[in-house]
Design a protein around this motif. Structure first.
Motif, PDB file in Angstrom:
ATOM      1  N   PHE A  88       0.828  -1.219   0.000  1.00  0.00           N
ATOM      2  CA  PHE A  88       0.000   0.000   0.000  1.00  0.00           C
ATOM      3  C   PHE A  88       0.855   1.258   0.000  1.00  0.00           C
ATOM      4  N   TRP A  89       2.056   1.200   0.588  1.00  0.00           N
ATOM      5  CA  TRP A  89       2.961   2.355   0.546  1.00  0.00           C
ATOM      6  C   TRP A  89       3.471   2.575  -0.874  1.00  0.00           C
ATOM      7  N   LEU A  90       3.844   1.507  -1.566  1.00  0.00           N
ATOM      8  CA  LEU A  90       4.340   1.653  -2.934  1.00  0.00           C
ATOM      9  C   LEU A  90       3.240   2.121  -3.874  1.00  0.00           C
ATOM     10  N   GLN A  91       1.992   1.763  -3.565  1.00  0.00           N
ATOM     11  CA  GLN A  91       0.881   2.204  -4.401  1.00  0.00           C
ATOM     12  C   GLN A  91       0.503   3.660  -4.139  1.00  0.00           C
ATOM     13  N   SER A  92       0.998   4.230  -3.045  1.00  0.00           N
ATOM     14  CA  SER A  92       0.639   5.616  -2.694  1.00  0.00           C
ATOM     15  C   SER A  92       1.787   6.593  -2.958  1.00  0.00           C
ATOM     16  N   LEU A  93       2.752   6.194  -3.777  1.00  0.00           N
ATOM     17  CA  LEU A  93       3.942   7.027  -3.960  1.00  0.00           C
ATOM     18  C   LEU A  93       3.624   8.387  -4.574  1.00  0.00           C
ATOM     19  N   ASN A  94       2.668   8.462  -5.474  1.00  0.00           N
ATOM     20  CA  ASN A  94       2.339   9.751  -6.063  1.00  0.00           C
ATOM     21  C   ASN A  94       1.822  10.713  -5.004  1.00  0.00           C
ATOM     22  N   GLY A  95       0.972  10.207  -4.120  1.00  0.00           N
ATOM     23  CA  GLY A  95       0.474  11.037  -3.026  1.00  0.00           C
ATOM     24  C   GLY A  95       1.577  11.415  -2.050  1.00  0.00           C
ATOM     25  N   GLN A  96       2.483  10.475  -1.763  1.00  0.00           N
ATOM     26  CA  GLN A  96       3.603  10.772  -0.877  1.00  0.00           C
ATOM     27  C   GLN A  96       4.479  11.877  -1.467  1.00  0.00           C
ATOM     28  N   SER A  97       4.733  11.818  -2.779  1.00  0.00           N
ATOM     29  CA  SER A  97       5.614  12.810  -3.395  1.00  0.00           C
ATOM     30  C   SER A  97       4.988  14.196  -3.352  1.00  0.00           C
ATOM     31  N   ASP A 128      20.768 -12.232   4.850  1.00  0.00           N
ATOM     32  CA  ASP A 128      19.543 -12.856   5.332  1.00  0.00           C
ATOM     33  C   ASP A 128      18.453 -11.797   5.491  1.00  0.00           C
ATOM     34  N   VAL A 129      17.248 -12.151   5.106  1.00  0.00           N
ATOM     35  CA  VAL A 129      16.103 -11.244   5.193  1.00  0.00           C
ATOM     36  C   VAL A 129      15.335 -11.517   6.485  1.00  0.00           C
ATOM     37  N   ILE A 130      15.111 -10.467   7.258  1.00  0.00           N
ATOM     38  CA  ILE A 130      14.387 -10.559   8.520  1.00  0.00           C
ATOM     39  C   ILE A 130      13.201  -9.596   8.459  1.00  0.00           C
ATOM     40  N   HIS A 131      11.994 -10.117   8.645  1.00  0.00           N
ATOM     41  CA  HIS A 131      10.791  -9.277   8.624  1.00  0.00           C
ATOM     42  C   HIS A 131      10.664  -8.561   9.965  1.00  0.00           C
ATOM     43  N   THR A 132      10.654  -7.224   9.929  1.00  0.00           N
ATOM     44  CA  THR A 132      10.683  -6.419  11.159  1.00  0.00           C
ATOM     45  C   THR A 132       9.597  -5.348  11.128  1.00  0.00           C
ATOM     46  N   PRO A 133       8.337  -5.732  11.283  1.00  0.00           N
ATOM     47  CA  PRO A 133       7.259  -4.741  11.229  1.00  0.00           C
ATOM     48  C   PRO A 133       7.262  -3.806  12.438  1.00  0.00           C
ATOM     49  N   GLY A 134       6.533  -2.710  12.305  1.00  0.00           N
ATOM     50  CA  GLY A 134       6.394  -1.740  13.394  1.00  0.00           C
ATOM     51  C   GLY A 134       6.466  -0.323  12.870  1.00  0.00           C
ATOM     52  N   HIS A 135       7.568   0.026  12.197  1.00  0.00           N
ATOM     53  CA  HIS A 135       7.661   1.320  11.512  1.00  0.00           C
ATOM     54  C   HIS A 135       6.702   1.307  10.331  1.00  0.00           C
ATOM     55  N   THR A 136       6.794   0.259   9.538  1.00  0.00           N
ATOM     56  CA  THR A 136       5.781  -0.086   8.538  1.00  0.00           C
ATOM     57  C   THR A 136       5.535  -1.588   8.674  1.00  0.00           C
TER      58      THR A 136
END
Length: 218
Positions: A88-97, A128-136
């Motif tokens: 949803f963040w990547l889909q809202s990039l135009n609004g973010q900009s 290694d990829v670690i999923h760390t939610p909270g900020h996003t």
């Protein structure tokens, strides 16, 4: 140790874009190309690096705004990450900009989403990829066991932590990500945050007012 990296602050937010490579093969990745793509391209070329992927820790504009232009400049290489919960963040990039006064940035999807336990390989190096939610909700951290080094995006800073007042951010979740996902990697691990100076997990455990747990430095 064959892993090398160079941090290039980009955009008006001074976001730490990291160019990371294996100096035995000169293959590498770019983590969070938020903008200033010509500067990034020049740095890549001056070091003689063959970039194989652009890797995103999360979907905020200052971390991803230059991703598609840089991918094109480098010959159409793949974009990898973050976790799909940040779609949803990547889909809202135009609004973010528009909100932050950045150049217009169009929505995009990566070629590959990342999940806990995935790996990113370039040359003889693996992160290694670690999923760390909270900020996003879809934030990921990238950890090199061989180099004792982590690229943590906006999860943790020297003396601070990431904001949790954005949509789908959560303070308790962020603290849990730091304490249960990052601390077990070891006090000696050095980390590159999304903004500001580097630190170590041990130093933050001893002194960071948000997550210190009175672990002695040694």
């Amino acid at each position: 140790m064959s892993l090398k990296y160079q941090v290039v602050p980009v955009t008006s937010f001074a976001q730490n874009c990291s160019i990371v490579w294996c100096d035995e093969t000169m293959k590498g990745i770019v983590i969070d190309p938020g903008g200033d793509v010509e500067t990034l391209k020049q740095t890549i070329e001056s070091n003689g690096i063959q970039v194989v992927n652009l890797v995103l820790t999360h979907g905020h504009l200052d971390h991803v705004g230059g991703t598609e232009p840089l991918a094109e400049l480098l010959g159409g290489i793949d974009i990898v990450g973050p976790h799909e919960d940040d779609s949803f963040w990547l889909q809202s990039l135009n609004g973010q900009s528009q909100m932050f006064g950045f150049p217009p940035t169009q929505a995009f999807e990566p070629n590959q989403w990342l999940n806990e336990g995935d790996t990113i390989s370039f040359g003889n190096e693996t992160l290694d990829v670690i999923h760390t939610p909270g900020h996003t909700p879809g934030h990921v951290v990238l950890h090199s066991q061989s180099a004792q080094l982590a690229f943590v995006g906006d999860v943790l800073f020297s003396g601070g932590i990431g904001r949790t007042d954005f949509p789908k951010g959560d303070f308790d979740t962020l603290i849990s990500s730091i304490k249960t996902k990052l601390w077990p990697l070891g006090n000696e691990v050095r980390f590159v945050p999304g903004h500001g100076p580097e630190s170590t997990f041990g130093r933050e455990r001893a002194s960071n007012p948000f997550v210190a747990d009175e672990m002695p430095l040694y």
